[in-house]
Design an enzyme around this catalytic site. Structure first.
Site, PDB file in Angstrom:
ATOM      1  N   ALA A   1       3.903  -6.628  -3.030  1.00 48.76           N
ATOM      2  CA  ALA A   1       2.927  -5.709  -2.463  1.00 48.76           C
ATOM      3  C   ALA A   1       3.586  -4.373  -2.185  1.00 48.76           C
ATOM      4  CB  ALA A   1       2.341  -6.275  -1.166  1.00 48.76           C
ATOM      5  N   CYS A   2       2.779  -3.310  -2.241  1.00 47.38           N
ATOM      6  CA  CYS A   2       3.213  -2.018  -1.725  1.00 47.38           C
ATOM      7  C   CYS A   2       2.355  -1.720  -0.506  1.00 47.38           C
ATOM      8  CB  CYS A   2       3.116  -0.933  -2.789  1.00 47.38           C
ATOM      9  SG  CYS A   2       1.430  -0.614  -3.365  1.00 47.38           S
ATOM     10  N   ILE A   3       2.169  -0.478  -0.152  1.00 48.62           N
ATOM     11  CA  ILE A   3       1.466  -0.151   1.082  1.00 48.62           C
ATOM     12  C   ILE A   3       0.024  -0.634   1.061  1.00 48.62           C
ATOM     13  CG2 ILE A   3       0.618   1.760   2.517  1.00 48.62           C
ATOM     14  CD1 ILE A   3       3.151   3.267   1.785  1.00 48.62           C
TER      15      ILE A   3
END
Length: 488
Positions: free
Chosen positions: A432-434
């Protein structure tokens, strides 16, 4: 794995070091608030905060090497980060001007200028990627019993150190050409002044759907091609004193985003709400209000952007065009503010007393104008072309399941996500990123997009043959961790 899928994995890994920038922005921003005239000379506390923030900014190349190595590693283990650190020190020590002078038997004055810039984000990213690949290849290798202490994760830093010697030998000859090419590209845009800033702003938004905008950002926001817009802006007085920043110019690749993120996109949200069917306005209002608040306050725009990106692509192209125009106007008028995370209210306030901020309050005036422009343009386009934005479909109500999913515990939602993504056997990688789940799937045809939507997906981006990004908003990282726990 396709090139595009791998590129988006690198884009995801880049968010690990980028995520520390808000800390630098907060520290330096508060420092300038406390001592706007002396910039630390008149206040020990201000000096402490400004210097602490500068410690992050001045070592971004190192942070990229460590962060990318960690972000691309299969098991997100600290040994991968250590390998990135080892690799960075080997390369930057060998290729420092003094090292190059010794290796090539040159007078220090004859060393190409490119090696004076070896401590940059581009080199950090390269080292991070290679270190991660070596980690993923060797972290489970077992050596003979006599050498068993160096097996597995202990082996990786050793392998990386030798690999970086080889990389340093290659860069010794090719880095000046790479550096000059990057500088030429950056300067070709920079020489266009405000027009170049506008072109950058346009493509910054246009690349968001595939998550490759980070690669473009690194050229203009960091010290890959000598522009270094964000660190130079956050450096404030120090950047001015060192001659790396020019008042009214530094920050030109950031300032024009404030009117769009704080005002323009909320104006678009209002237009989408007012164009929704009466029966769906309550649902649309909650979604648009949450997205508009996130955009205004923090500068996180993806929840709003993905609400119309795929259902009405023409709106997204108009959004990218308006962003480019906003960046162009701010750069033309020398209305400057900067950010360490994104162009929201928090960064606007923190940068307001930075000595490089120029007429920053005019960005608020420009923002009010862009709120009106976005509202008019979006409302006209939606109605004129009968665009099926949220709340304008034939579905009168959300399924009951969709309305209640967010009431479930994180563990229950993780199980439902796994099911919607085709089951545990279908998940090859989960990260995941932000704002996004970033997945690699065995068979992408097995996903249930309707169920993903009921779980909170605001859009799904398909990359290559097996890549998938599920846009969730700031909860993405927590969902990814919960899924990993369930998979274990």
């Amino acid at each position: 794995m396709s090139i595009l899928s791998y590129a988006q994995k690198i884009g995801q890994a880049l968010m690990v070091p980028v995520a520390v920038l808000p800390a630098a922005a907060v520290l330096m921003g508060i420092g300038y608030w406390l001592d706007p005239d002396g910039w630390g000379a008149n206040s020990q506390l201000a000096a402490l905060l400004i210097k602490s923030g500068a410690a992050i900014i001045d070592n971004m190349g190192l942070l990229f090497a460590v962060g990318v190595a960690f972000g691309l590693s299969k098991d997100k283990h600290g040994s991968a980060a250590l390998s990135g650190l080892v690799g960075y020190y080997v390369v930057t020590t060998l290729l420092a001007p003094g090292g190059v002078a010794q290796l090539q038997h040159l007078d220090p004055s004859q060393v190409p200028a490119a090696f004076g810039k070896i401590n940059n984000q581009f080199i950090g990213i390269l080292i991070g990627v290679l270190s991660a690949e070596l980690y993923n290849r060797f972290y489970q290798v077992e050596l003979p019993k006599a050498l068993s202490f160096f097996s597995g994760k202990r082996l990786v830093p050793i392998v990386v150190s030798f690999a970086m010697i080889a990389l340093s030998f290659i860069l010794l000859y090719v880095w000046p050409y790479i550096f000059n090419a990057l500088v030429s590209f950056g300067e070709s845009i920079k020489d266009l002044g405000a027009v170049g800033a506008g072109i950058y702003g346009f493509f910054n938004r246009l690349l968001i759907p595939v998550g490759l905008h980070h690669a473009l950002n690194s050229v203009f926001w960091f010290d890959v091609a000598g522009i270094n817009d964000i660190p130079n802006f956050l450096g404030g007085a120090k950047s001015i004193a060192e001659g790396t920043a020019t008042v009214g110019v530094t920050g030109m690749y950031q300032a024009g985003f404030f009117p769009v993120m704080m005002f323009g996109l909320p104006g678009a949200a209002l237009a989408i709400y007012q164009c929704a069917k009466p029966s769906q306005k309550v649902k649309v209002a909650s979604i648009m209000l949450a997205g508009a608040f996130a955009s205004f306050f923090t500068g996180i725009t993806e929840p709003l952007e993905f609400s119309f990106m795929f259902v009405a692509p023409i709106l997204y192209v108009l959004h990218a065009l308006l962003t480019g125009i906003s960046v162009f106007i701010a750069a033309s008028m020398h209305w400057i503010a900067g950010f360490g995370f994104s162009a929201g209210l928090v960064d606007m306030v923190l940068s307001s007393r930075n000595p490089l901020a120029v007429d920053w309050y005019m960005l608020l005036v420009q923002g009010l104008v862009f709120f009106t422009i976005y509202y008019i343009v979006f409302r006209f386009a939606i109605q004129a072309f009968n665009l099926k934005t949220i709340g304008r479909t034939e579905e009168a109500e959300e399924p009951k399941e969709e309305q209640s999913e967010h009431n479930h515990s994180r563990e229950e939602r993780a199980v439902k996500f796994i099911d919607a993504l085709g089951g545990a056997d279908n998940l090859k990688t989960v990260d995941a990123c932000i704002t996004r789940l970033r997945l690699t799937l065995a068979d992408r045809s097995k996903i249930d997009e309707a169920q993903l939507k009921s779980l909170g997906s605001k859009g799904n981006v398909k990359l290559g043959n097996d890549g998938l990004q599920v846009i969730l908003g700031p909860e993405a990282e927590f969902v990814a961790e919960a899924i990993k726990v369930q998979l274990k």
